[in-house]
Design a protein around this motif. Structure first.
Motif, PDB file in Angstrom:
ATOM      1  N   ALA A 134       0.811  -1.299  -0.346  1.00 36.95           N
ATOM      2  CA  ALA A 134       0.093  -0.473   0.006  1.00 36.95           C
ATOM      3  C   ALA A 134       0.977   1.536   0.521  1.00 36.95           C
ATOM      4  O   ALA A 134       0.312   2.424  -0.749  1.00 36.95           O
ATOM      5  CB  ALA A 134      -0.964  -0.117   1.628  1.00 36.95           C
ATOM      6  N   LEU A 135       1.816   1.341   0.554  1.00 35.09           N
ATOM      7  CA  LEU A 135       2.913   2.980   1.078  1.00 35.09           C
ATOM      8  C   LEU A 135       3.637   2.257  -0.164  1.00 35.09           C
ATOM      9  O   LEU A 135       4.397   3.773  -0.454  1.00 35.09           O
ATOM     10  CB  LEU A 135       3.571   2.358   2.071  1.00 35.09           C
ATOM     11  N   SER A 136       3.882   2.000  -0.920  1.00 40.05           N
ATOM     12  CA  SER A 136       5.170   2.141  -1.962  1.00 40.05           C
ATOM     13  C   SER A 136       4.520   2.554  -3.329  1.00 40.05           C
ATOM     14  O   SER A 136       5.197   3.286  -4.207  1.00 40.05           O
ATOM     15  CB  SER A 136       5.171   0.380  -2.549  1.00 40.05           C
ATOM     16  N   THR A 190      14.724   2.265  -0.780  1.00 40.76           N
ATOM     17  CA  THR A 190      12.902   1.962   0.363  1.00 40.76           C
ATOM     18  C   THR A 190      12.269   1.249  -0.687  1.00 40.76           C
ATOM     19  O   THR A 190      11.285  -0.186   0.701  1.00 40.76           O
ATOM     20  CB  THR A 190      11.742   3.507  -0.076  1.00 40.76           C
ATOM     21  N   LEU A 191      11.568   0.666  -1.554  1.00 40.47           N
ATOM     22  CA  LEU A 191      11.684  -0.525  -2.593  1.00 40.47           C
ATOM     23  C   LEU A 191      11.750  -1.468  -2.018  1.00 40.47           C
ATOM     24  O   LEU A 191      10.752  -2.246  -2.503  1.00 40.47           O
ATOM     25  CB  LEU A 191      11.023   0.090  -3.263  1.00 40.47           C
ATOM     26  N   ALA A 192      13.307  -1.139  -2.124  1.00 39.20           N
ATOM     27  CA  ALA A 192      14.073  -2.918  -1.502  1.00 39.20           C
ATOM     28  C   ALA A 192      13.517  -2.795  -0.471  1.00 39.20           C
ATOM     29  O   ALA A 192      13.682  -4.148   0.843  1.00 39.20           O
ATOM     30  CB  ALA A 192      15.430  -2.420  -2.295  1.00 39.20           C
ATOM     31  N   LEU A 193      13.237  -2.393   0.345  1.00 36.80           N
ATOM     32  CA  LEU A 193      12.732  -2.536   2.063  1.00 36.80           C
ATOM     33  C   LEU A 193      11.553  -2.738   1.926  1.00 36.80           C
ATOM     34  O   LEU A 193      11.279  -4.017   2.584  1.00 36.80           O
ATOM     35  CB  LEU A 193      12.707  -1.214   2.511  1.00 36.80           C
ATOM     36  N   ILE A 196       8.222   7.397   7.894  1.00 40.31           N
ATOM     37  CA  ILE A 196       9.683   7.549   8.290  1.00 40.31           C
ATOM     38  C   ILE A 196       9.865   6.538   6.896  1.00 40.31           C
ATOM     39  O   ILE A 196      11.081   7.248   6.994  1.00 40.31           O
ATOM     40  CB  ILE A 196       9.888   6.332   9.280  1.00 40.31           C
ATOM     41  N   PHE A 197       9.174   6.479   6.019  1.00 41.84           N
ATOM     42  CA  PHE A 197       9.718   5.820   4.862  1.00 41.84           C
ATOM     43  C   PHE A 197      10.434   6.603   4.114  1.00 41.84           C
ATOM     44  O   PHE A 197      10.410   6.790   3.646  1.00 41.84           O
ATOM     45  CB  PHE A 197       8.686   4.759   3.879  1.00 41.84           C
ATOM     46  N   GLY A 198       9.814   8.127   4.137  1.00 47.31           N
ATOM     47  CA  GLY A 198       9.927   9.072   2.753  1.00 47.31           C
ATOM     48  C   GLY A 198      11.125   9.507   3.940  1.00 47.31           C
ATOM     49  O   GLY A 198      11.798   9.856   2.919  1.00 47.31           O
ATOM     50  N   VAL A 199      11.339  10.093   4.975  1.00 46.29           N
ATOM     51  CA  VAL A 199      12.843   9.922   5.536  1.00 46.29           C
ATOM     52  C   VAL A 199      13.652   9.272   4.948  1.00 46.29           C
ATOM     53  O   VAL A 199      15.057   9.494   4.716  1.00 46.29           O
ATOM     54  CB  VAL A 199      12.526  10.395   6.829  1.00 46.29           C
TER      55      VAL A 199
END
Length: 453
Positions: free
Chosen positions: A278-280, A429-432, A416-419
């Motif tokens: 959902a966040l990606s 971030t996408l790898a995470l 936090i993913f934006g940071v």
């Protein structure tokens, strides 16, 4: 004589058509099965099933037309709202719809018929969206931005009540073998509406203007109100009202379910990790060089990809969830991990291999979004079906509220993913997200096959 018999004949014809549609959508041509619903509700199941599909289809279409990640974000930008207001849209929409559920579940539990909670909640959501349209047409700047955010907050609380009550009503009116099919069918229908909206924007059939977007919000608002009216016609058998009481006491009691049921803990952990699907999507848009929804007219391919994914996969995921929601969650995690990992790899290699970054490979990103949204549909339908089927009639509302509250708190941390993206880059971030989905698929292996019980 003919006048007296015509209505009865028409009624029989409508009933026969309803039975036919029910058989087609559920695949129960070989005989109806009533599992995990009151015996008195069995004969009403075809009608209740179709009303569930209609009501959910209307609200899901409204979701697409008033999507905070795209439509509302563009609208606030066009109205000159501050960036802070835009940044609050998704957290208010997602966490606001989840966090109140634990506190209100006990009150909802005290209602013998919960369809009225859902119907009123849907009507409130519709009125809030209509008010957003009015704000868009009469205000601008910070006043417009914060007014829409405030209305979205009220919208989200009403949505929280709908979420808790719907799982309970679904469990009382639709058989355990067909709940996923109901949700999946509604998602496919609504996706067609969203796809048409995306195509209109992408092809320039209507100008991308505040007036056009406000018109889309009006359509969405009316859809929510109509959904509430449809839901009131459900034939719901009154249920147990135990468990109602002081919200804090009920919350403490429901939180104790985590200690008593390890399967619930495993489900919540799996669902929490699967939020990567959902966040990606915004980070995929970032790879394409988009501006987070402000250039809505250029996002047509992404909107179309999302709509197509829902149309082609929702009903299939729903039927598969009725057989094994555990396997759906596993497979969705693997598909989401693949899409995110591929995007991360492309984003990391593009500057070195293609020189100009993703410019030459931008056509791949809508394809990856299509795959990712297929995974997301599986997550949504799998988790919804699993929590309904794993719970009993006595614990269903509590399980739903508890899991949604925990996920709501987790989503608040999602900023936090934006940071991370700013510090380490979008590909990292996408790898995470890919790693989160992969771990979720592994943890989901330990879930029980609740449909087989």
């Amino acid at each position: 004589m003919s006048d007296a018999t015509a209505p009865a004949s028409g009624s029989r014809g409508s009933a026969a058509l309803g039975e036919t549609l029910y058989d087609i959508l559920t695949g129960e041509q070989q005989g109806r099965v009533c599992r995990d619903i009151p015996e008195a509700a069995c004969n009403d199941q075809p009608g209740n099933f179709l009303k569930q599909v209609a009501a959910l289809g209307l609200t899901k279409a409204g979701d697409g037309l008033a999507d905070p990640k795209l439509v509302l974000a563009w609208l606030l930008g066009a109205l000159g709202a501050p960036a802070a207001a835009v940044g609050f849209l998704v957290p208010v929409r997602e966490a606001g719809a989840l966090l109140p559920q634990l506190a209100i579940a006990g009150w909802i539990r005290s209602r013998p018929q919960r369809k009225w909670v859902w119907a009123v909640g849907s009507a409130i959501q519709g009125l809030c969206v209509l008010a957003m349209a009015a704000v868009a047409l009469t205000m601008e700047g910070a006043a417009a931005g914060w007014s829409i955010v405030g209305l979205l907050g009220v919208f989200s609380v009403a949505r929280a009540a709908c979420s808790v009550s719907h799982k309970d009503v679904l469990g009382k009116t639709v058989s355990k073998a067909t709940r996923g099919a109901a949700t999946g069918s509604a998602t496919s229908i609504s996706a067609a509406v969203v796809l048409a909206f995306g195509a209109i924007l992408a092809l320039g059939l209507l100008p991308v203007s505040v007036g056009v977007v406000a018109g889309a919000l009006c359509v969405a608002g009316v859809a929510w109100i109509l959904a509430g009216l449809v839901f009131t016609t459900l034939k719901e058998v009154p249920g147990a009202t135990g468990g109602g009481g002081n919200p804090l006491a009920v919350a403490r009691e429901q939180a104790d379910l985590l200690r008593k049921d390890p399967q619930l803990v495993r489900f919540i952990v799996t669902r929490g990790l699967l939020v990567g699907t959902a966040l990606s999507p915004p980070f995929l848009l970032a790879l394409a060089g988009q501006s987070g929804g402000k250039a809505l007219g250029t996002l047509g391919p992404f909107v179309i990809a999302s709509g197509l994914a829902a149309i082609l996969s929702a009903h299939v995921w729903g039927r598969l969830s009725d057989r094994s929601s555990r396997r759906v969650l596993m497979l969705s995690g693997l598909v989401g991990a693949t899409a995110n990992a591929t995007a991360a790899l492309l984003g990391g290699l593009a500057p070195h291999v293609f020189g100009g970054g993703m410019t030459g490979m931008a056509w791949l990103l809508p394809v990856l979004l299509f795959v990712l949204m297929i995974a997301h549909q599986g997550v949504r339908l799998g988790r919804s079906t699993h929590v309904v089927d794993m719970a009993t009639a006595e614990t269903r509302a509590a399980y739903t509220a508890l899991s949604n509250t925990i996920i709501g708190a987790w989503l608040l941390v999602g900023g936090i993913f934006g940071v991370i993206a700013e510090a380490a880059g979008v590909p990292m971030t996408l790898a995470l997200f890919a790693l989160m989905c992969l771990i979720a698929a592994f943890i989901a292996r330990g879930l029980k096959e609740v449909q087989a019980e």
